[in-house]
Scaffold this motif. Structure first.
Motif, PDB file in Angstrom:
ATOM      1  N   VAL A  64       0.835  -1.201   0.000  1.00 16.17           N
ATOM      2  CA  VAL A  64       0.000   0.000   0.000  1.00 16.17           C
ATOM      3  C   VAL A  64       0.870   1.252   0.000  1.00 16.17           C
ATOM      4  CG1 VAL A  64      -1.773   1.276   1.256  1.00 16.17           C
ATOM      5  CG2 VAL A  64      -1.855  -1.214   1.191  1.00 16.17           C
ATOM      6  N   GLU A  65       1.878   1.307   0.897  1.00 17.13           N
ATOM      7  CA  GLU A  65       2.748   2.477   0.957  1.00 17.13           C
ATOM      8  C   GLU A  65       4.023   2.161   1.724  1.00 17.13           C
ATOM      9  OE1 GLU A  65       1.402   5.836   3.179  1.00 17.13           O
ATOM     10  OE2 GLU A  65       0.932   4.669   4.965  1.00 17.13           O
ATOM     11  N   HIS A  66       4.999   3.042   1.557  1.00 16.13           N
ATOM     12  CA  HIS A  66       6.230   3.018   2.341  1.00 16.13           C
ATOM     13  C   HIS A  66       6.246   4.283   3.190  1.00 16.13           C
ATOM     14  CE1 HIS A  66       7.961  -0.320   0.107  1.00 16.13           C
ATOM     15  NE2 HIS A  66       7.642   0.290  -1.021  1.00 16.13           N
ATOM     16  N   GLY A  67       6.883   4.210   4.355  1.00 12.69           N
ATOM     17  CA  GLY A  67       6.937   5.390   5.209  1.00 12.69           C
ATOM     18  C   GLY A  67       7.915   5.204   6.343  1.00 12.69           C
ATOM     19  N   ARG A  68       7.823   6.134   7.302  1.00 15.59           N
ATOM     20  CA  ARG A  68       8.674   6.084   8.482  1.00 15.59           C
ATOM     21  C   ARG A  68       7.813   6.283   9.727  1.00 15.59           C
ATOM     22  NH1 ARG A  68      13.510  10.140   7.669  1.00 15.59           N
ATOM     23  NH2 ARG A  68      14.503   8.871   9.252  1.00 15.59           N
ATOM     24  N   HIS A  69       8.121   5.514  10.779  1.00 15.77           N
ATOM     25  CA  HIS A  69       7.406   5.637  12.039  1.00 15.77           C
ATOM     26  C   HIS A  69       7.771   6.952  12.721  1.00 15.77           C
ATOM     27  CE1 HIS A  69       5.568   1.691  12.282  1.00 15.77           C
ATOM     28  NE2 HIS A  69       6.698   1.150  11.873  1.00 15.77           N
ATOM     29  N   ASP A  70       7.099   7.259  13.825  1.00 14.16           N
ATOM     30  CA  ASP A  70       7.419   8.439  14.620  1.00 14.16           C
ATOM     31  C   ASP A  70       8.813   8.308  15.212  1.00 14.16           C
ATOM     32  OD1 ASP A  70       4.937   9.506  14.118  1.00 14.16           O
ATOM     33  OD2 ASP A  70       4.037   8.691  15.946  1.00 14.16           O
ATOM     34  N   LYS A  71       9.420   9.462  15.513  1.00 12.52           N
ATOM     35  CA  LYS A  71      10.766   9.465  16.053  1.00 12.52           C
ATOM     36  C   LYS A  71      10.784   8.946  17.487  1.00 12.52           C
ATOM     37  CE  LYS A  71      14.016  12.358  14.996  1.00 12.52           C
ATOM     38  NZ  LYS A  71      14.900  13.517  14.850  1.00 12.52           N
ATOM     39  N   VAL A  72      11.778   8.118  17.770  1.00 17.40           N
ATOM     40  CA  VAL A  72      12.020   7.625  19.120  1.00 17.40           C
ATOM     41  C   VAL A  72      13.182   8.442  19.670  1.00 17.40           C
ATOM     42  CG1 VAL A  72      12.711   5.646  20.516  1.00 17.40           C
ATOM     43  CG2 VAL A  72      11.239   5.317  18.520  1.00 17.40           C
ATOM     44  N   ARG A  73      12.952   9.120  20.794  1.00 23.21           N
ATOM     45  CA  ARG A  73      13.982   9.950  21.410  1.00 23.21           C
ATOM     46  C   ARG A  73      14.896   9.091  22.283  1.00 23.21           C
ATOM     47  NH1 ARG A  73      14.252  14.913  19.024  1.00 23.21           N
ATOM     48  NH2 ARG A  73      12.142  15.609  18.603  1.00 23.21           N
ATOM     49  N   ILE A  74      16.207   9.332  22.167  1.00 25.23           N
ATOM     50  CA  ILE A  74      17.201   8.619  22.960  1.00 25.23           C
ATOM     51  C   ILE A  74      17.972   9.655  23.758  1.00 25.23           C
ATOM     52  CG2 ILE A  74      19.225   7.130  22.864  1.00 25.23           C
ATOM     53  CD1 ILE A  74      18.072   6.312  20.014  1.00 25.23           C
ATOM     54  N   PHE A  75      18.060   9.456  25.080  1.00 26.11           N
ATOM     55  CA  PHE A  75      18.772  10.390  25.939  1.00 26.11           C
ATOM     56  C   PHE A  75      19.603   9.602  26.938  1.00 26.11           C
ATOM     57  CE2 PHE A  75      18.993  13.051  29.827  1.00 26.11           C
ATOM     58  CZ  PHE A  75      19.678  14.121  29.296  1.00 26.11           C
ATOM     59  N   LYS A  76      20.898   9.871  26.924  1.00 20.89           N
ATOM     60  CA  LYS A  76      21.805   9.221  27.863  1.00 20.89           C
ATOM     61  C   LYS A  76      22.418  10.290  28.750  1.00 20.89           C
ATOM     62  CE  LYS A  76      23.131   5.585  24.655  1.00 20.89           C
ATOM     63  NZ  LYS A  76      24.263   4.944  23.977  1.00 20.89           N
ATOM     64  N   MET A  77      22.581   9.957  30.035  1.00 17.41           N
ATOM     65  CA  MET A  77      23.140  10.932  30.961  1.00 17.41           C
ATOM     66  C   MET A  77      23.865  10.208  32.094  1.00 17.41           C
ATOM     67  SD  MET A  77      21.280  13.924  33.142  1.00 17.41           S
ATOM     68  CE  MET A  77      21.105  13.126  34.715  1.00 17.41           C
ATOM     69  N   ARG A  78      25.000  10.743  32.484  1.00 20.04           N
ATOM     70  CA  ARG A  78      25.710  10.279  33.668  1.00 20.04           C
ATOM     71  C   ARG A  78      25.691  11.415  34.673  1.00 20.04           C
ATOM     72  NH1 ARG A  78      25.016   6.099  31.539  1.00 20.04           N
ATOM     73  NH2 ARG A  78      26.548   4.787  30.524  1.00 20.04           N
ATOM     74  N   ARG A  79      25.023  11.220  35.760  1.00 17.09           N
ATOM     75  CA  ARG A  79      24.893  12.311  36.717  1.00 17.09           C
ATOM     76  C   ARG A  79      26.247  12.634  37.347  1.00 17.09           C
ATOM     77  NH1 ARG A  79      21.876  10.149  42.051  1.00 17.09           N
ATOM     78  NH2 ARG A  79      23.152   8.310  42.400  1.00 17.09           N
ATOM     79  N   ARG A  80      26.421  13.918  37.585  1.00 18.36           N
ATOM     80  CA  ARG A  80      27.625  14.494  38.204  1.00 18.36           C
ATOM     81  C   ARG A  80      28.879  14.328  37.353  1.00 18.36           C
ATOM     82  NH1 ARG A  80      25.216  11.597  42.374  1.00 18.36           N
ATOM     83  NH2 ARG A  80      26.881  10.051  42.282  1.00 18.36           N
ATOM     84  N   LYS A  81      28.771  13.918  36.099  1.00 19.84           N
ATOM     85  CA  LYS A  81      29.936  13.730  35.238  1.00 19.84           C
ATOM     86  C   LYS A  81      29.921  14.672  34.039  1.00 19.84           C
ATOM     87  CE  LYS A  81      31.132  10.258  37.768  1.00 19.84           C
ATOM     88  NZ  LYS A  81      32.118  10.474  38.817  1.00 19.84           N
TER      89      LYS A  81
END
Length: 103
Positions: A64-81
């Motif tokens: 039927v069609e080609h497309g792209r899904h919604d964006k998945v946000r990726i966030f990495k953090m090291r506290r105090r670093k």
């Protein structure tokens, strides 16, 4: 009648007329595709299961069609670093409409 097919490393339970989004496949819009990796075919209480695949069973679908899904946000953090990293990902998909189930 329904079937369980395997494509893109995933399994989908499909019936005639269903529209599903699968991992992107190399096919043009409007083209017929045949899935031959059928794991099970059922109709009401009757169920035939392969070991692991059913011999001779196929599922025909139309792209039927080609497309792209919604964006998945990726966030990495090291506290105090003082480390933060942001990223994102959008997965490609192909939407298909299930036609005939044979087998």
């Amino acid at each position: 009648m329904y079937a369980v097919i395997k494509t893109g490393g995933k399994q989908y339970k499909v019936a005639a007329g269903d529209k599903i989004k699968i991992e992107q496949i190399a096919a043009d819009v409007g083209q017929e595709v045949v899935f031959d990796q059928v794991l099970a075919v059922g109709s009401g209480a009757d169920l035939r299961v392969g070991a692991p695949l059913l011999a001779g069973a196929t599922v025909t679908a139309k792209v039927v069609e080609h497309g792209r899904h919604d964006k998945v946000r990726i966030f990495k953090m090291r506290r105090r670093k003082h480390y933060q990293k942001r990223g994102g990902h959008r997965q490609h998909y192909t939407e298909i409409e299930i036609g005939a189930i044979a087998g």
